[in-house]
Write a protein that holds these residues in place. Structure first.
Motif, PDB file in Angstrom:
ATOM      1  N   THR A   1      20.911  33.506  88.644  1.00  0.00           N
ATOM      2  CA  THR A   1      21.052  34.961  88.666  1.00  0.00           C
ATOM      3  C   THR A   1      20.594  35.585  87.357  1.00  0.00           C
ATOM      4  N   MET A   2      20.990  34.992  86.241  1.00  0.00           N
ATOM      5  CA  MET A   2      20.601  35.508  84.929  1.00  0.00           C
ATOM      6  C   MET A   2      19.097  35.358  84.701  1.00  0.00           C
ATOM      7  N   ALA A   3      18.510  34.246  85.166  1.00  0.00           N
ATOM      8  CA  ALA A   3      17.074  34.022  85.006  1.00  0.00           C
ATOM      9  C   ALA A   3      16.271  35.055  85.786  1.00  0.00           C
ATOM     10  N   LEU A   4      16.723  35.377  86.985  1.00  0.00           N
ATOM     11  CA  LEU A   4      16.041  36.388  87.793  1.00  0.00           C
ATOM     12  C   LEU A   4      16.166  37.768  87.163  1.00  0.00           C
ATOM     13  N   GLU A   5      17.318  38.049  86.601  1.00  0.00           N
ATOM     14  CA  GLU A   5      17.519  39.335  85.945  1.00  0.00           C
ATOM     15  C   GLU A   5      16.611  39.460  84.714  1.00  0.00           C
ATOM     16  N   ASN A   6      16.503  38.395  83.949  1.00  0.00           N
ATOM     17  CA  ASN A   6      15.614  38.407  82.773  1.00  0.00           C
ATOM     18  C   ASN A   6      14.161  38.567  83.183  1.00  0.00           C
ATOM     19  N   GLN A   7      13.795  37.920  84.290  1.00  0.00           N
ATOM     20  CA  GLN A   7      12.427  38.021  84.795  1.00  0.00           C
ATOM     21  C   GLN A   7      12.119  39.470  85.181  1.00  0.00           C
ATOM     22  N   ASN A   8      13.065  40.118  85.835  1.00  0.00           N
ATOM     23  CA  ASN A   8      12.852  41.512  86.238  1.00  0.00           C
ATOM     24  C   ASN A   8      12.742  42.426  85.034  1.00  0.00           C
ATOM     25  N   GLU A   9      13.539  42.183  84.004  1.00  0.00           N
ATOM     26  CA  GLU A   9      13.484  42.994  82.797  1.00  0.00           C
ATOM     27  C   GLU A   9      12.157  42.842  82.063  1.00  0.00           C
ATOM     28  N   GLU A  10      11.632  41.626  82.057  1.00  0.00           N
ATOM     29  CA  GLU A  10      10.343  41.379  81.412  1.00  0.00           C
ATOM     30  C   GLU A  10       9.200  42.085  82.120  1.00  0.00           C
ATOM     31  N   GLU A  11       9.336  42.274  83.421  1.00  0.00           N
ATOM     32  CA  GLU A  11       8.274  42.896  84.211  1.00  0.00           C
ATOM     33  C   GLU A  11       8.330  44.428  84.153  1.00  0.00           C
ATOM     34  N   ARG A  12       9.418  44.968  83.647  1.00  0.00           N
ATOM     35  CA  ARG A  12       9.553  46.429  83.604  1.00  0.00           C
ATOM     36  C   ARG A  12       8.694  47.004  82.486  1.00  0.00           C
TER      37      ARG A  12
ATOM     38  N   LYS B   1       4.237  31.320  91.687  1.00  0.00           N
ATOM     39  CA  LYS B   1       4.324  31.040  90.260  1.00  0.00           C
ATOM     40  C   LYS B   1       5.642  31.563  89.673  1.00  0.00           C
ATOM     41  N   LYS B   2       6.016  32.767  90.055  1.00  0.00           N
ATOM     42  CA  LYS B   2       7.266  33.331  89.540  1.00  0.00           C
ATOM     43  C   LYS B   2       8.459  32.502  89.981  1.00  0.00           C
TER      44      LYS B   2
ATOM     45  N   LYS C   1      11.408  36.159  98.016  1.00  0.00           N
ATOM     46  CA  LYS C   1      12.081  37.233  97.308  1.00  0.00           C
ATOM     47  C   LYS C   1      11.203  37.829  96.216  1.00  0.00           C
ATOM     48  N   MET C   2      10.500  36.952  95.502  1.00  0.00           N
ATOM     49  CA  MET C   2       9.721  37.389  94.336  1.00  0.00           C
ATOM     50  C   MET C   2       8.268  37.695  94.671  1.00  0.00           C
TER      51      MET C   2
END
Length: 273
Positions: free
Chosen positions: A262-273, A233-234, A228-229
């Motif tokens: 779910t929240m961890a993945l959402e935070n990861q996506n926000e950090e990458e934006r 590493k991610k 998915k990611m």
């Protein structure tokens, strides 16, 4: 009056003709004049009658147009009934309930076997604040809904249920209670909103992730997250943040783990934006 409308096996309808079981269902629903009740799959109207007698208002749906005139005739004397000869899966329920102002909203239904899964998901995804869902379903399906970690294996439908509701089996129903008689037993599931239930937005995010992970449920969580990611590493970082073991599978994830992931993945996506 006896309803003799068409019965279409393709819709998995089995009419609840046992009056004792109907009474038990009504008792479990704890109906009062304060209740707005949604019934999906009116069929012969056997359950509908007791709902109308005890609830404040009943909104009923029946897809079989052949039953429409019979249903209208049977319940013509009731002023607390809104009947829609429509496919429940294709309507926006909120708009059908908007003009009715009752403090308690319940769904009490004998669900057609063939569409129990999509109906359950639709009920969960509606912008309706359910106070109770009391649903009669095929026993095998009921067992699947009830099975959830740590006591059993999870599935998409059991996760969807446990995210927002406490669920229990309150009644087992023999095939002889129905017409035509099915080949399997049925159960009545009682779903009550959880005190710690997630909001609709969070629910949808968790289910979107779960749909992906359950597509290949035999693979480890780490393997699916890597796909998915697009990065080992991610995937490792996300699992480390949530404390979830890499080798675990989707059907072993507990409720709190699904939410945390779910929240961890959402935070990861926000950090990458």
């Amino acid at each position: 009056m006896v309803l003799k409308g068409r019965h279409r096996k393709g819709w998995g309808q089995h009419f609840l003709v046992d009056s004792k079981i109907r009474k038990r269902v009504a008792e479990e629903a704890e109906l009062s004049p304060l209740d707005l009740v949604v019934e999906i799959g009116i069929g012969g109207g056997f359950l509908t009658e007791i709902l109308l007698q005890q609830a404040g208002w009943v909104v009923g749906f029946e897809i079989d147009s052949g039953l429409t005139p019979l249903i209208r005739e049977k319940f013509a004397a009731y002023s607390n009934f809104s009947f829609y000869p429509e496919d429940f899966l294709k309507i926006d329920l909120q708009t059908y309930l908007a003009f009715l102002t009752f403090p308690v909203i319940k769904c009490v239904s004998n669900l057609p076997y063939s569409v129990s899964t999509p109906i359950l998901f639709k009920l969960f995804d509606e912008k309706v604040e359910w106070n109770l869902l009391l649903l009669m379903v095929q026993r095998e399906f009921g067992d699947k809904v009830l099975s959830f970690p740590p006591s059993g294996k999870g599935s998409l439908v059991s996760l969807a249920t446990h995210l927002r509701f406490n669920v229990k089996r309150v009644l087992t129903v023999a095939p002889s209670a129905f017409s035509p008689i099915p080949k399997v037993e049925s159960v009545v599931l009682k779903l009550v909103p959880r005190m710690d239930g997630v909001d609709l937005t969070t629910y949808r995010k968790v289910i979107n992730l779960a749909r992906f992970l359950f597509m290949q449920r035999r693979k480890s969580l780490y393997s699916r997250l890597e796909e998915k990611m697009g990065s080992r590493k991610k995937a490792s970082d996300v699992l480390e943040k949530t404390g979830i073991l890499p080798q675990i599978r989707a059907d072993d994830l507990e409720r709190s783990q699904w939410i945390a992931l779910t929240m961890a993945l959402e935070n990861q996506n926000e950090e990458e934006r």
